[in-house]
Design an enzyme around this catalytic site. Structure first.
Site, mmCIF file in Angstrom:
data_model
loop_
_atom_site.group_PDB
_atom_site.id
_atom_site.type_symbol
_atom_site.label_atom_id
_atom_site.label_comp_id
_atom_site.label_asym_id
_atom_site.label_seq_id
_atom_site.Cartn_x
_atom_site.Cartn_y
_atom_site.Cartn_z
ATOM 1 N N HIS A 132 0.868 -1.184 0.000
ATOM 2 C CA HIS A 132 0.000 0.000 0.000
ATOM 3 C C HIS A 132 0.908 1.238 0.000
ATOM 4 C CE1 HIS A 132 -2.743 2.994 1.823
ATOM 5 N NE2 HIS A 132 -3.743 2.194 1.494
ATOM 6 N N ASP A 209 3.405 -4.144 8.049
ATOM 7 C CA ASP A 209 2.149 -3.418 7.941
ATOM 8 C C ASP A 209 1.021 -4.436 8.146
ATOM 9 O OD1 ASP A 209 -0.220 -2.333 7.078
ATOM 10 O OD2 ASP A 209 0.571 -1.480 5.224
ATOM 11 N N LYS A 235 -10.409 -0.867 10.376
ATOM 12 C CA LYS A 235 -10.614 -2.074 9.572
ATOM 13 C C LYS A 235 -10.930 -3.266 10.474
ATOM 14 C CE LYS A 235 -7.250 -0.446 6.191
ATOM 15 N NZ LYS A 235 -8.010 0.100 5.082
#
Ligand code: PMP
Length: 415
Positions: A132, A209, A235
């Site tokens: 990302h 991550d 999330k």
């Protein structure tokens, strides 16, 4: 993909769905909502919504500053969330867990406080092609300031990291390695333990991550063997603006603060200021207190269901949706890693991803289209965008049937 685990008989999907108020709403003139954009942000159970609501109704006060009862209760709730999260990811100590606004802030904190002070011209940071932008751009920014460079390890056509090449790229000039635990576009689960072992052999710290992992699988930062682990609350059923950075104590002690301000000091004077010990050294200013109260409730919710059941349900949905998509002529799947979380990227021959997403939305099906903040990955597959279906344990096979029927309808319209 993994052998498919079985959803336990005790998993009561209707009861679980009833915990998420938004799942019962309709969109576009009465179409039942099918929410398949969970990797973007998850929906929130009523226990999280009520915890936030109750905090503002009954407890609201700033943390760590007041001696009055509300201040003490607020501080206990905020610090209680830190305790829960530390336990949830098996941090060695609550003091190694910095509460942030999310993964983006967590990674930037490592970039500016850990990496920048030690990077020199010729040094490198190693990341991967599947990251990302939050795990690419901060490294580019500190590389530009220091004369270091950012290198990206390749992946294969299945969407798996080529581990041997990653390891071969761990050369002496690499001062930090950074990988996603789970890809937000492909669902690929990276072999973090193996990567951590290789990094450790060479004395290179590893940042993971974890944004797309923590919502779906039990994470044990000690067992993973990494140095830094970044995660995002929104999330994982919690409010937006919450997240964390776990880091080994030795790093946190050596790192200078990134933000300066209230709550992060021991003593301030114009002849010199001394700082509070970690984690507070990195938490200047008033945090998202109510958000973290919600994060604490989100962890309670995860624990009430358990990751065995969550994982089994999500893997069942992943397999079912993948098989149904494969039956449709012209569908191209991206990312067929052997170990995946429930994220499926695809394109339909002859149709633009955005058109498809818009037409699906009109039928009540919320998916994401675009580059998913992963330009290098799109460049690797040589496409500008994909459609992404990302599933959660509160989704159902019936919703997948609705999605497939909607896709077939859209396909007919566009062909
Ligand atoms: N990394 C990954 C893999 C992500 O999926 C995301 C969110 N899409 C981020 C980082 C950034 O997270 P946040 O926007 O919550 O900071």
């Amino acid at each position: 993909m993994n052998a498919q685990p079985k959803t336990p008989a005790t998993f009561d999907i209707q009861r679980i769905r009833a915990d998420f108020p938004v799942l019962s709403r309709t969109v576009h003139d009465g179409k039942p909502l099918v929410y398949f954009d969970n990797a973007n942000t998850s929906q929130k159970p009523v226990s999280v919504i009520e915890a936030v609501n109750r905090h503002y109704r009954e407890t609201n006060a700033n943390v760590a500053r007041a001696v009055h009862q509300l201040g003490e209760e607020s501080t206990a709730a905020y610090e209680g969330a830190r305790d829960k999260l530390a336990r949830f990811i098996n941090a060695t100590s609550r003091n190694e867990l910095i509460l942030t606004s999310g993964t983006t802030q967590s990674i930037n904190l490592v970039a500016y406080s850990y990496a920048l002070p030690q990077l020199k011209p010729g040094d490198a940071i190693l990341t991967t092609v599947m990251e990302h932008h939050a795990n690419i751009v901060p490294w580019q920014l500190v590389a530009a300031r220091s004369g270091a460079k950012v290198k990206a390890a390749p992946i294969d056509q299945r969407g798996e990291l080529i581990v041997e090449q990653f390891v071969a790229m761990l050369t002496p000039e690499v001062k930090l390695a950074c990988v996603a635990h789970v890809s937000n576009v492909l669902g690929t689960v990276n072999p973090v333990r193996e990567i951590a072992r290789e990094c450790k052999k060479r004395g290179i710290p590893l940042l993971v991550d974890g944004s797309q992992a923590v919502p779906h699988r039990p994470v044990d930062v000690q067992a993973l063997g990494c140095d830094f682990y970044a995660l995002t609350g929104h999330k994982m059923l919690a409010p937006t603006g919450t997240g964390a950075l776990w880091a080994k104590r030795e790093h946190l002690e050596a790192m200078p603060p990134f933000f300066g301000g209230g709550e992060m000091i021991r003593e301030v004077g114009f002849n010199g200021t001394t700082f509070a010990p970690p984690p507070h050294k990195f938490e200047a200013g008033t945090p998202n207190i109510a958000g973290f109260v919600g994060l604490g409730a989100a962890i309670d919710y995860y624990e009430s269901i358990g990751f065995d059941a969550i994982h089994a349900q999500e893997q069942d949905l992943l397999h079912y949706a993948t098989e149904r998509l494969r039956e449709i002529p012209g569908v191209r799947l991206f990312g067929e890693a052997r170990e995946k979380e429930a994220v499926i990227s695809f394109l339909l021959e002859g149709a633009q991803a955005t058109d498809l997403a818009t037409l699906l939305d009109l039928q009540g099906v919320a998916v994401r289209s675009g580059h998913h903040c992963a330009h290098p990955l799109m460049q690797f597959f040589n496409v500008p965008a994909t459609l992404r279906v990302s599933l959660a344990f509160y989704n159902t096979r019936e919703e997948i049937d609705v999605f497939i029927a909607a896709l077939l309808k859209v396909r007919k319209l566009l062909m």
